[in-house]
Motif scaffolding. Sequence first.
Motif, short mmCIF file in Angstrom:
data_model
loop_
_atom_site.label_atom_id
_atom_site.label_comp_id
_atom_site.label_asym_id
_atom_site.label_seq_id
_atom_site.Cartn_x
_atom_site.Cartn_y
_atom_site.Cartn_z
N VAL A 122 1.03 -3.84 -10.19
CA VAL A 122 0.97 -3.28 -8.72
C VAL A 122 -0.41 -3.32 -8.34
CG1 VAL A 122 1.40 -1.25 -7.21
CG2 VAL A 122 3.12 -2.03 -9.21
N ALA A 123 -0.43 -3.76 -7.02
CA ALA A 123 -1.77 -3.94 -6.12
C ALA A 123 -1.59 -2.94 -4.93
CB ALA A 123 -2.38 -5.27 -5.94
N LEU A 124 -2.22 -1.97 -4.88
CA LEU A 124 -2.04 -0.89 -3.78
C LEU A 124 -3.08 -1.41 -2.51
CD1 LEU A 124 -1.72 2.37 -5.49
CD2 LEU A 124 0.16 1.00 -4.51
N SER A 125 -3.63 -2.74 -2.50
CA SER A 125 -4.44 -3.03 -1.38
C SER A 125 -4.64 -4.68 -1.67
CB SER A 125 -5.96 -2.39 -1.43
OG SER A 125 -6.68 -2.72 -2.48
N GLY A 126 -5.28 -5.30 -0.49
CA GLY A 126 -5.61 -6.48 -0.66
C GLY A 126 -6.73 -6.89 -1.62
N ALA A 127 -7.51 -5.90 -1.52
CA ALA A 127 -8.72 -6.09 -2.41
C ALA A 127 -8.35 -5.94 -3.85
CB ALA A 127 -9.85 -5.19 -2.31
N GLU A 128 -7.42 -4.95 -4.23
CA GLU A 128 -6.99 -4.92 -5.63
C GLU A 128 -6.24 -6.15 -5.98
OE1 GLU A 128 -4.01 -1.53 -7.55
OE2 GLU A 128 -5.37 -0.86 -6.12
N VAL B 123 4.76 -10.88 -4.59
CA VAL B 123 5.54 -10.06 -3.60
C VAL B 123 4.51 -9.33 -2.69
CG1 VAL B 123 7.30 -8.74 -2.92
CG2 VAL B 123 7.61 -9.95 -5.01
N VAL B 124 4.26 -9.62 -1.49
CA VAL B 124 3.13 -9.34 -0.51
C VAL B 124 3.74 -8.57 0.63
CG1 VAL B 124 1.19 -9.76 0.59
CG2 VAL B 124 1.55 -10.90 -1.57
N ASP C 41 0.66 -1.01 -0.06
CA ASP C 41 -0.15 -0.26 0.01
C ASP C 41 0.76 1.28 0.00
OD1 ASP C 41 0.81 -0.11 2.58
OD2 ASP C 41 -1.12 -0.08 3.46
N GLU C 42 2.25 1.21 -0.03
CA GLU C 42 3.12 2.21 -0.22
C GLU C 42 3.44 2.74 -1.80
OE1 GLU C 42 6.47 2.08 2.25
OE2 GLU C 42 5.46 0.77 3.53
N ALA C 43 2.41 3.42 -2.35
CA ALA C 43 2.36 3.73 -3.64
C ALA C 43 3.84 4.32 -4.18
CB ALA C 43 1.57 4.78 -3.88
N GLY C 44 4.59 5.08 -3.36
CA GLY C 44 5.97 5.51 -3.66
C GLY C 44 6.94 4.18 -3.89
N PHE C 45 6.77 3.49 -3.00
CA PHE C 45 7.92 2.52 -2.88
C PHE C 45 7.50 1.47 -4.10
CE2 PHE C 45 8.06 -2.16 -1.79
CZ PHE C 45 9.39 -2.55 -1.51
N THR C 46 6.25 1.07 -4.38
CA THR C 46 5.79 0.24 -5.49
C THR C 46 6.20 0.64 -6.99
OG1 THR C 46 3.35 0.99 -5.46
CG2 THR C 46 3.84 -1.10 -4.34
N SER C 47 6.01 2.00 -6.90
CA SER C 47 6.29 2.56 -8.19
C SER C 47 7.74 2.65 -8.69
CB SER C 47 5.85 4.02 -8.00
OG SER C 47 6.30 4.98 -9.28
N ARG D 249 -3.12 -1.63 5.06
CA ARG D 249 -4.37 -1.05 5.79
C ARG D 249 -5.57 -1.89 5.66
NH1 ARG D 249 -2.26 2.95 2.77
NH2 ARG D 249 -0.92 4.28 3.70
N ASP D 250 -5.96 -2.58 4.60
CA ASP D 250 -7.12 -3.41 4.36
C ASP D 250 -7.08 -4.62 5.02
OD1 ASP D 250 -5.83 -3.91 2.01
OD2 ASP D 250 -7.58 -4.10 0.97
#
Length: 127
Positions: free
Chosen positions: A33-39, A53-54, A12-18, A59-60
Amino acid sequence: MSGAVRVLLVDDEAGFTSVLKKRLERRGYAVSVALSGAEALRALRGQDFDVAVVDLKMRDMDGLEILDVFRKMIPEMPVIMLTGHGSETAAHEGLARGAFDFLLKPCELEALMEKLNAAVDARGEGA
Protein backbone atom coordinates in the motif's frame (compact mmCIF):
# COMPACT_ATOMS: atom_id res chain seq x y z
CA MET A 1 3.66 -16.69 -13.71
CA SER A 2 4.58 -18.36 -10.44
CA GLY A 3 3.83 -17.03 -6.98
CA ALA A 4 1.37 -14.43 -5.82
CA VAL A 5 0.43 -11.51 -8.02
CA ARG A 6 2.26 -8.45 -6.62
CA VAL A 7 -0.11 -5.49 -6.41
CA LEU A 8 0.75 -1.88 -5.59
CA LEU A 9 -2.39 -0.22 -4.20
CA VAL A 10 -2.18 3.60 -4.28
CA ASP A 11 -4.93 5.48 -2.45
CA ASP A 12 -4.87 8.12 0.28
CA GLU A 13 -7.86 6.62 2.10
CA ALA A 14 -6.13 4.51 4.74
CA GLY A 15 -9.29 2.71 5.85
CA PHE A 16 -10.15 1.70 2.30
CA THR A 17 -6.63 0.45 1.50
CA SER A 18 -6.40 -1.48 4.78
CA VAL A 19 -9.63 -3.38 4.14
CA LEU A 20 -8.86 -3.98 0.47
CA LYS A 21 -5.32 -5.17 1.25
CA LYS A 22 -6.64 -7.74 3.76
CA ARG A 23 -9.35 -8.96 1.40
CA LEU A 24 -6.93 -9.38 -1.51
CA GLU A 25 -4.26 -11.05 0.64
CA ARG A 26 -6.82 -13.60 1.85
CA ARG A 27 -7.28 -14.48 -1.82
CA GLY A 28 -3.57 -14.99 -2.45
CA TYR A 29 -2.40 -11.58 -3.71
CA ALA A 30 0.75 -9.91 -2.35
CA VAL A 31 -0.34 -6.32 -1.70
CA SER A 32 1.75 -3.25 -0.88
CA VAL A 33 0.00 0.00 0.00
CA ALA A 34 1.08 3.56 -0.77
CA LEU A 35 -0.98 6.31 0.84
CA SER A 36 0.35 9.09 -1.42
CA GLY A 37 1.82 9.60 -4.84
CA ALA A 38 5.28 10.19 -3.38
CA GLU A 39 5.04 6.97 -1.36
CA ALA A 40 3.98 5.10 -4.52
CA LEU A 41 7.02 6.34 -6.43
CA ARG A 42 9.33 5.26 -3.59
CA ALA A 43 7.66 1.83 -3.51
CA LEU A 44 8.07 1.40 -7.26
CA ARG A 45 11.78 2.25 -7.04
CA GLY A 46 12.35 -0.31 -4.30
CA GLN A 47 10.24 -3.27 -5.39
CA ASP A 48 8.82 -5.01 -8.45
CA PHE A 49 5.06 -5.17 -8.97
CA ASP A 50 2.95 -7.04 -11.49
CA VAL A 51 0.16 -4.46 -11.51
CA ALA A 52 -0.78 -1.17 -9.82
CA VAL A 53 -4.20 0.09 -8.74
CA VAL A 54 -4.21 3.89 -8.51
CA ASP A 55 -6.94 6.20 -7.20
CA LEU A 56 -7.54 9.23 -9.42
CA LYS A 57 -8.16 11.74 -6.63
CA MET A 58 -5.48 12.10 -3.97
CA ARG A 59 -4.08 14.99 -1.97
CA ASP A 60 -0.48 15.21 -3.19
CA MET A 61 -0.67 14.00 -6.81
CA ASP A 62 -3.61 12.98 -8.90
CA GLY A 63 -3.79 9.51 -10.37
CA LEU A 64 -3.09 10.75 -13.90
CA GLU A 65 0.22 12.28 -12.77
CA ILE A 66 1.15 9.02 -11.05
CA LEU A 67 0.15 7.07 -14.16
CA ASP A 68 2.40 9.25 -16.33
CA VAL A 69 5.39 8.66 -14.03
CA PHE A 70 4.70 4.91 -13.77
CA ARG A 71 4.52 4.69 -17.59
CA LYS A 72 8.00 6.26 -17.78
CA MET A 73 9.51 4.17 -14.97
CA ILE A 74 8.07 0.76 -15.89
CA PRO A 75 6.13 1.00 -19.16
CA GLU A 76 5.16 -2.68 -19.16
CA MET A 77 3.43 -2.57 -15.73
CA PRO A 78 -0.36 -2.38 -16.14
CA VAL A 79 -2.15 0.31 -14.15
CA ILE A 80 -5.82 0.12 -13.19
CA MET A 81 -7.38 3.47 -12.29
CA LEU A 82 -10.00 3.82 -9.53
CA THR A 83 -12.37 6.74 -9.38
CA GLY A 84 -14.91 7.33 -6.67
CA HIS A 85 -15.99 10.76 -7.76
CA GLY A 86 -18.13 9.84 -10.76
CA SER A 87 -15.34 11.20 -12.92
CA GLU A 88 -15.46 8.79 -15.80
CA THR A 89 -14.01 11.54 -18.01
CA ALA A 90 -10.76 11.46 -16.02
CA ALA A 91 -10.77 7.67 -16.10
CA HIS A 92 -11.09 7.73 -19.89
CA GLU A 93 -8.20 10.22 -19.96
CA GLY A 94 -6.22 7.63 -18.00
CA LEU A 95 -6.98 5.02 -20.66
CA ALA A 96 -5.80 7.44 -23.33
CA ARG A 97 -2.54 7.88 -21.37
CA GLY A 98 -1.91 4.15 -21.15
CA ALA A 99 -3.88 2.81 -18.18
CA PHE A 100 -4.94 -0.81 -18.59
CA ASP A 101 -8.50 -0.17 -17.40
CA PHE A 102 -10.54 1.61 -14.74
CA LEU A 103 -13.13 0.81 -12.11
CA LEU A 104 -15.65 3.01 -10.35
CA LYS A 105 -15.19 3.11 -6.59
CA PRO A 106 -16.50 1.44 -4.55
CA CYS A 107 -16.04 -1.61 -6.72
CA GLU A 108 -16.88 -5.21 -6.09
CA LEU A 109 -13.87 -7.26 -5.01
CA GLU A 110 -14.61 -9.85 -7.70
CA ALA A 111 -14.57 -7.14 -10.39
CA LEU A 112 -11.22 -5.84 -9.14
CA MET A 113 -9.75 -9.34 -9.04
CA GLU A 114 -10.93 -9.96 -12.63
CA LYS A 115 -9.21 -6.73 -13.75
CA LEU A 116 -6.02 -7.60 -11.82
CA ASN A 117 -5.85 -11.05 -13.37
CA ALA A 118 -6.63 -9.74 -16.86
CA ALA A 119 -3.91 -7.09 -16.53
CA VAL A 120 -1.32 -9.65 -15.42
CA ASP A 121 -2.36 -12.05 -18.19
CA ALA A 122 -2.11 -9.27 -20.79
CA ARG A 123 1.34 -8.30 -19.50
CA GLY A 124 2.48 -11.92 -19.78
CA GLU A 125 1.27 -12.12 -23.38
CA GLY A 126 3.16 -8.95 -24.24
CA ALA A 127 6.41 -10.06 -22.62
